[in-house]
Each structure stands twice: as structure tokens, then as C-alpha cells.
Motif scaffolding. Structure first.
Motif, PDB file in Angstrom:
ATOM      1  N   PRO A  63       0.818  -1.228   0.000  1.00 51.87           N
ATOM      2  CA  PRO A  63       0.000   0.000   0.000  1.00 51.87           C
ATOM      3  C   PRO A  63       0.842   1.265   0.000  1.00 51.87           C
ATOM      4  CG  PRO A  63      -0.119  -1.118   2.132  1.00 51.87           C
ATOM      5  CD  PRO A  63       0.548  -2.059   1.177  1.00 51.87           C
ATOM      6  N   ALA A  64       1.998   1.224   0.666  1.00 55.22           N
ATOM      7  CA  ALA A  64       2.874   2.388   0.669  1.00 55.22           C
ATOM      8  C   ALA A  64       3.419   2.643  -0.732  1.00 55.22           C
ATOM      9  CB  ALA A  64       4.009   2.194   1.665  1.00 55.22           C
ATOM     10  N   ALA A  65       3.880   1.588  -1.387  1.00 60.97           N
ATOM     11  CA  ALA A  65       4.464   1.737  -2.721  1.00 60.97           C
ATOM     12  C   ALA A  65       3.437   2.216  -3.743  1.00 60.97           C
ATOM     13  CB  ALA A  65       5.075   0.415  -3.167  1.00 60.97           C
ATOM     14  N   LEU A  66       2.211   1.750  -3.619  1.00 64.67           N
ATOM     15  CA  LEU A  66       1.176   2.120  -4.583  1.00 64.67           C
ATOM     16  C   LEU A  66       0.703   3.561  -4.416  1.00 64.67           C
ATOM     17  CD1 LEU A  66      -1.015  -1.125  -4.639  1.00 64.67           C
ATOM     18  CD2 LEU A  66       0.655  -0.358  -6.339  1.00 64.67           C
ATOM     19  N   HIS A  67       0.812   4.114  -3.210  1.00 65.64           N
ATOM     20  CA  HIS A  67       0.256   5.442  -2.954  1.00 65.64           C
ATOM     21  C   HIS A  67       1.302   6.537  -2.751  1.00 65.64           C
ATOM     22  CE1 HIS A  67      -3.164   2.756  -1.809  1.00 65.64           C
ATOM     23  NE2 HIS A  67      -3.820   3.667  -2.484  1.00 65.64           N
ATOM     24  N   SER A  68       2.562   6.166  -2.662  1.00 63.41           N
ATOM     25  CA  SER A  68       3.601   7.164  -2.414  1.00 63.41           C
ATOM     26  C   SER A  68       3.706   8.153  -3.574  1.00 63.41           C
ATOM     27  CB  SER A  68       4.955   6.472  -2.206  1.00 63.41           C
ATOM     28  OG  SER A  68       5.981   7.438  -2.095  1.00 63.41           O
ATOM     29  N   GLN A  69       3.749   9.441  -3.247  1.00 63.57           N
ATOM     30  CA  GLN A  69       3.928  10.491  -4.246  1.00 63.57           C
ATOM     31  C   GLN A  69       5.402  10.817  -4.462  1.00 63.57           C
ATOM     32  OE1 GLN A  69       1.206  11.863  -6.016  1.00 63.57           O
ATOM     33  NE2 GLN A  69       0.280  10.086  -5.008  1.00 63.57           N
ATOM     34  N   THR A  70       6.206  10.664  -3.413  1.00 59.63           N
ATOM     35  CA  THR A  70       7.632  10.961  -3.534  1.00 59.63           C
ATOM     36  C   THR A  70       8.435   9.750  -4.009  1.00 59.63           C
ATOM     37  OG1 THR A  70       8.159  10.331  -1.251  1.00 59.63           O
ATOM     38  CG2 THR A  70       7.441  12.608  -1.624  1.00 59.63           C
ATOM     39  N   HIS A  71       7.787   8.570  -4.013  1.00 59.74           N
ATOM     40  CA  HIS A  71       8.437   7.300  -4.367  1.00 59.74           C
ATOM     41  C   HIS A  71       9.610   6.991  -3.441  1.00 59.74           C
ATOM     42  CE1 HIS A  71       5.896   7.149  -7.896  1.00 59.74           C
ATOM     43  NE2 HIS A  71       6.303   8.364  -8.221  1.00 59.74           N
ATOM     44  N   LYS A  72       9.471   7.472  -2.209  1.00 59.73           N
ATOM     45  CA  LYS A  72      10.470   7.185  -1.182  1.00 59.73           C
ATOM     46  C   LYS A  72       9.743   6.766   0.089  1.00 59.73           C
ATOM     47  CE  LYS A  72      13.876  10.343  -3.130  1.00 59.73           C
ATOM     48  NZ  LYS A  72      14.633  11.599  -2.956  1.00 59.73           N
ATOM     49  N   ILE A  73      10.059   5.573   0.564  1.00 59.05           N
ATOM     50  CA  ILE A  73       9.321   4.967   1.678  1.00 59.05           C
ATOM     51  C   ILE A  73      10.306   4.553   2.757  1.00 59.05           C
ATOM     52  CG2 ILE A  73       7.920   2.964   2.360  1.00 59.05           C
ATOM     53  CD1 ILE A  73       6.839   3.005  -0.544  1.00 59.05           C
ATOM     54  N   GLY A  74      10.001   4.893   3.991  1.00 68.11           N
ATOM     55  CA  GLY A  74      10.816   4.460   5.118  1.00 68.11           C
ATOM     56  C   GLY A  74      10.353   3.107   5.628  1.00 68.11           C
ATOM     57  N   ILE A  75      11.305   2.252   5.972  1.00 67.88           N
ATOM     58  CA  ILE A  75      10.993   0.948   6.573  1.00 67.88           C
ATOM     59  C   ILE A  75      11.751   0.864   7.886  1.00 67.88           C
ATOM     60  CG2 ILE A  75      10.952  -1.546   6.280  1.00 67.88           C
ATOM     61  CD1 ILE A  75       9.596  -0.458   3.942  1.00 67.88           C
ATOM     62  N   LEU A  76      11.013   0.813   8.989  1.00 71.59           N
ATOM     63  CA  LEU A  76      11.613   0.620  10.310  1.00 71.59           C
ATOM     64  C   LEU A  76      11.309  -0.806  10.731  1.00 71.59           C
ATOM     65  CD1 LEU A  76      13.073   1.965  12.734  1.00 71.59           C
ATOM     66  CD2 LEU A  76      10.808   2.535  13.642  1.00 71.59           C
ATOM     67  N   ALA A  77      12.346  -1.631  10.858  1.00 69.16           N
ATOM     68  CA  ALA A  77      12.135  -3.060  11.102  1.00 69.16           C
ATOM     69  C   ALA A  77      13.327  -3.635  11.843  1.00 69.16           C
ATOM     70  CB  ALA A  77      11.924  -3.799   9.775  1.00 69.16           C
ATOM     71  N   THR A  78      13.214  -4.915  12.179  1.00 69.69           N
ATOM     72  CA  THR A  78      14.326  -5.595  12.845  1.00 69.69           C
ATOM     73  C   THR A  78      15.358  -6.037  11.812  1.00 69.69           C
ATOM     74  OG1 THR A  78      13.412  -7.826  12.672  1.00 69.69           O
ATOM     75  CG2 THR A  78      12.718  -6.494  14.578  1.00 69.69           C
ATOM     76  N   GLN A  79      16.535  -6.327  12.293  1.00 67.88           N
ATOM     77  CA  GLN A  79      17.605  -6.820  11.422  1.00 67.88           C
ATOM     78  C   GLN A  79      17.184  -8.116  10.733  1.00 67.88           C
ATOM     79  OE1 GLN A  79      21.484  -6.914  13.297  1.00 67.88           O
ATOM     80  NE2 GLN A  79      22.085  -8.724  12.147  1.00 67.88           N
ATOM     81  N   GLY A  80      16.520  -9.005  11.481  1.00 72.50           N
ATOM     82  CA  GLY A  80      16.097 -10.289  10.930  1.00 72.50           C
ATOM     83  C   GLY A  80      15.116 -10.150   9.792  1.00 72.50           C
ATOM     84  N   THR A  81      14.242  -9.161   9.868  1.00 71.83           N
ATOM     85  CA  THR A  81      13.278  -8.924   8.794  1.00 71.83           C
ATOM     86  C   THR A  81      13.956  -8.298   7.587  1.00 71.83           C
ATOM     87  OG1 THR A  81      11.364  -8.732  10.256  1.00 71.83           O
ATOM     88  CG2 THR A  81      11.213  -7.632   8.139  1.00 71.83           C
ATOM     89  N   LEU A  82      14.742  -7.257   7.804  1.00 69.89           N
ATOM     90  CA  LEU A  82      15.377  -6.544   6.692  1.00 69.89           C
ATOM     91  C   LEU A  82      16.372  -7.417   5.940  1.00 69.89           C
ATOM     92  CD1 LEU A  82      15.920  -2.989   8.243  1.00 69.89           C
ATOM     93  CD2 LEU A  82      14.161  -3.710   6.620  1.00 69.89           C
TER      94      LEU A  82
END
Length: 259
Positions: A102-121
Motif C-alpha cells: 500500500p505504501a508503494a502504490l500510494h507514495s507520491q515521492t516514491h520514497k518509503i521508510g521501513i523501520l524493522a528488525t535486522q532479521g526482517t530486513l
């Protein structure tokens, strides 16, 4: 057909209660059983093999309590272990991944922050998801220390505030317009995050989407829905139950277990 066996959920601690709350709100007549493996939190710094072993152990605890469906209410466990769990056990599994779509589909700046754990990233599943959106710049940040503070009841501490400023400032500078929370613990930080982010940045977590997917699987699988009757909610933890009880607003009894 009717089935009053519980929906099982597990997480590396108390964070998955953010997912439980969304499921209970959408499906109030379903029994639930939540397992907080706080003794082994955080999962994000563990190896894939360790995460799989812990996820199996959690699953077998829930199956021993006759759970009919299991929600892996942990991003790190989902991205590292859910394929193995689905191959090994016959019950349906619902996973939780960072809500990139949903973030990728609606972003206007085409820049999205992802705050996650090391294991997920670092997981292959997460990177596969990112590959679908080549026109988007993902500003990734490992949330070092956040889960530990939440597990210790320090959500509103000065240390938490300092870490969030440190992690979010580069994202703001990069001109993100969406922040995706990639850990089920992190929705409890939304009030603090909102104080730091400019108002035009939208925060997304996975709770409602996971609840809807759980509902779909229950409805599509013969014999899994519960009739409209009063439900019971049970919570287990392998550490001091006070923090889990507090995050549940002291509305539910938390049962200590040697698990």
C-alpha cells in the motif's frame, strides 16, 4: 460447521498483541490464545536456524492447546520461518510482513521508510517483496534496541525518544511520505513517532490487513468459523506477566508458563 477451537498467535514477546487486538476487534466471537516468547526476545538478532527452531516450539505449544489456525504475529518469524512451518504442520498459518504494497502504490515521492528488525530486513522474503517495486526508493532502518525497551515497559522513556529521533531523522531528510512499521512491537510507538514525523508522512502497520486475512481463511476453510457465542481470550508468557498485562490495559489475566 462450527468450530470453537481458538485462533493461536505467537510473537517474540508482547508486540504481537497489536495484531491480536486487530483480530479480536474484527472477530470478537472467536476464542484466541496468545503466546509471548519474551524470554527469547528479540528474534531480530538471531540466526535463521534459531528463529525456525523457536517458531516450531511456539507452534507446537499452540497446537498442544488445540489451536485451529496460527497467526505468526512477528515479522521476523514470518519472513524467516513461515515457509518451513507451512511445510511441517497441517494447520493454516497467517503471516505478517511489512506492508510495503500500500505504501508503494500510494507514495507520491516514491520514497518509503521501513523501520524493522535486522532479521526482517535481511530476510530473503523481504527482499523478494521489495523487488516488485523498482521505481521506489526504500530507506531502511534497523530498530536496534526498540523491542528490548518495549519488552521492559519503557515505551515512553527518554532512551526510546532518543532512539526514535536518531532513526527517523534520516528518513525525513530523504523525503519519505510513508513509514512502514516492520515489527509487530512498533505500533505501540506510533504516538511517539507522530510527534517526530511531519504530518504529511503516513504511518502504516499490518494489523488490520492480518486480521482481514485471518477472517478470509476462516471463512474459506470448511469448519473453522466459530458460532456467534461468547468468546474466551487467553494469554501466556514465559517471563514476568506484568508488562503483558499492562499492554492489555489489565483487562486480561496473563498465565506464566515454563515454556
Amino acid at each position: 460447521m462450527e468450530n470453537n477451537q481458538p485462533i493461536g498467535l505467537f510473537d517474540s514477546g508482547i508486540g504481537g498483541t497489536s495484531i491480536w487486538k486487530a483480530i479480536h476487534k474484527l472477530l470478537p466471537h472467536e476464542d484466541t490464545l496468545y503466546l509471548a516468547d519474551s524470554k527469547n526476545a528479540p528474534y531480530g538478532i538471531k540466526s535463521k536456524a534459531e528463529i525456525i527452531a523457536l517458531s516450531r516450539k511456539n507452534t507446537e505449544f499452540l497446537l498442544d492447546h488445540q489451536c485451529k489456525i496460527i497467526v505468526v504475529a512477528c515479522n521476523t518469524a514470518t519472513t524467516n520461518a513461515i515457509q518451513e512451518l507451512r511445510a511441517r504442520y497441517s494447520v493454516p498459518f497467517i503471516g505478517i510482513e511489512p506492508a510495503i504494497k500500500p505504501a508503494a502504490l500510494h507514495s507520491q515521492t516514491h520514497k518509503i521508510g521501513i523501520l524493522a528488525t535486522q532479521g526482517t530486513l535481511n530476510s530473503a522474503l523481504f527482499h523478494q517483496s521489495m523487488q516488485q517495486y523498482q521505481n521506489v526508493v526504500f530507506v531502511e532502518q534497523i530498530g536496534h534496541g526498540l523491542v528490548e525497551l518495549i519488552e521492559n515497559g519503557q515505551i515512553d522513556s527518554p532512551t526510546m525518544e532518543s532512539l526514535l529521533h536518531q532513526y527517523l531523522r534520516p528518513m525525513i531528510a530523504a523525503n519519505i511520505d510513508y513509514l512502514v512499521l516492520g515489527c509487530s512491537h512498533y505500533p505501540y510507538l506510533i504516538p511517539q513517532i507522530q510527534k517526530i514525523l511531519p504530518p504529511h508522512i503516513t504511518i502504516i502497520d499490518s494489523g488490520e490487513a492480518v486480521a482481514r486475512q485471518t477472517q478470509r481463511v476462516l471463512e474459506q476453510t470448511v469448519g473453522l468459523r466459530n458460532p456467534i457465542t461468547p468468546s474466551s481470550q487467553r494469554f501466556f508468557t514465559n517471563t514476568d506477566p506484568q508488562v503483558l498485562e499492562a499492554i492489555l490495559d489489565h483487562k486480561y489475566l496473563v498465565i506464566p508458563t515454563d515454556f
